[in-house]
Design a protein around this motif. Sequence first.
Motif, PDB file in Angstrom:
ATOM      1  N   GLY A   1      -5.176  -0.906  -5.925  1.00 42.85           N
ATOM      2  CA  GLY A   1      -6.249  -0.583  -5.282  1.00 42.85           C
ATOM      3  C   GLY A   1      -7.664  -1.641  -5.068  1.00 42.85           C
ATOM      4  O   GLY A   1      -8.681  -1.665  -4.859  1.00 42.85           O
TER       5      GLY A   1
ATOM      6  N   LEU B   1       0.943  -0.983   0.232  1.00 43.83           N
ATOM      7  CA  LEU B   1      -0.087  -0.088   0.086  1.00 43.83           C
ATOM      8  C   LEU B   1       0.668   1.723   0.287  1.00 43.83           C
ATOM      9  O   LEU B   1       0.198   1.981  -0.712  1.00 43.83           O
ATOM     10  CB  LEU B   1      -0.910  -0.015   0.945  1.00 43.83           C
TER      11      LEU B   1
ATOM     12  N   TRP C   1       2.730   2.995 -14.472  1.00 47.54           N
ATOM     13  CA  TRP C   1       2.902   3.575 -13.080  1.00 47.54           C
ATOM     14  C   TRP C   1       1.514   3.539 -12.500  1.00 47.54           C
ATOM     15  O   TRP C   1       0.789   2.706 -11.105  1.00 47.54           O
ATOM     16  CB  TRP C   1       3.588   3.990 -12.374  1.00 47.54           C
TER      17      TRP C   1
ATOM     18  N   MET D   1      -0.953   1.544  -9.828  1.00 44.62           N
ATOM     19  CA  MET D   1      -1.790   1.637  -7.517  1.00 44.62           C
ATOM     20  C   MET D   1      -3.260   0.948  -8.730  1.00 44.62           C
ATOM     21  O   MET D   1      -3.923   1.199  -7.913  1.00 44.62           O
ATOM     22  CB  MET D   1      -0.796   3.174  -7.961  1.00 44.62           C
ATOM     23  N   GLN D   2      -3.922   1.905  -9.558  1.00 44.41           N
ATOM     24  CA  GLN D   2      -5.156   1.516  -9.915  1.00 44.41           C
ATOM     25  C   GLN D   2      -5.972   0.143  -9.669  1.00 44.41           C
ATOM     26  O   GLN D   2      -6.729  -0.270  -8.644  1.00 44.41           O
ATOM     27  CB  GLN D   2      -5.904   2.265 -11.301  1.00 44.41           C
TER      28      GLN D   2
ATOM     29  N   ARG E   1       1.654   3.539  -2.592  1.00 42.58           N
ATOM     30  CA  ARG E   1       0.241   3.875  -3.650  1.00 42.58           C
ATOM     31  C   ARG E   1       1.142   5.720  -3.138  1.00 42.58           C
ATOM     32  O   ARG E   1       0.236   6.619  -3.961  1.00 42.58           O
ATOM     33  CB  ARG E   1      -0.974   3.985  -2.964  1.00 42.58           C
ATOM     34  N   ARG E   2       1.692   5.818  -2.321  1.00 39.39           N
ATOM     35  CA  ARG E   2       1.971   7.370  -2.402  1.00 39.39           C
ATOM     36  C   ARG E   2       3.437   7.697  -2.417  1.00 39.39           C
ATOM     37  O   ARG E   2       3.332   8.848  -2.435  1.00 39.39           O
ATOM     38  CB  ARG E   2       2.572   7.484  -0.144  1.00 39.39           C
TER      39      ARG E   2
END
Length: 201
Positions: free
Chosen positions: A168, A148, A160, A164-165, A151-152
């Motif tokens: 999620g 997680l 990328w 990240m999607q 994602r930051r």
Amino acid sequence: MNAMDGFMENAQGHMVPREQVKEIDFERHRLVMEKVAKVQAMRADLAKLKAEIMDDVGAFVEMSCEQYGAKLGGNKGNVTLTSFDGRFKILRSVAEHITFDERLQAAKALIDDCLREWTSDSRTELRAIINQAFRMDKTGRLNTGAILALRRLDITDERWAQAMQAIGDSIQITGTKAYVRVYQRNDAGGYDNIPLDIAAV
């Protein structure tokens, strides 16, 4: 001793006549079983205490919210209750169990594409962070927090962003676990956890 009078069960599951058991071995067994029984009884008491605290804190939160016409559904969310004198506080926290479905593999493939292209750059630290995030522990579980945390990262590459999607979308909430902790104010003005772990007492 076992249900069969005059016999004791050894570690291999064999029934051994009591007279063949050395006295020191018998006394060791007796001591261990006596203390284990007390620990198991205390564990049961702790489970009852936890349930009592969770129920009472939940009821208090409901009562407090009713003053504003709000209705809550169950023991949800984190809450801290502090004594009037500020010496003690009770923290109720609810943690979600997170797993990832097959879309996490799509995310990893997209990230690998990015890394292959970036290998000519000096992004070795990023590769190490990503490899660590997707490494499984001894029980075959992924490091949820590390995944997680990806994602930051501030990376604008479209692949990328897609990865990240996918991360999620792959998140699955498989359950929740409630925790309760009690704290006491220390001389420095902070709070120390009152340990219920026998090793920390």
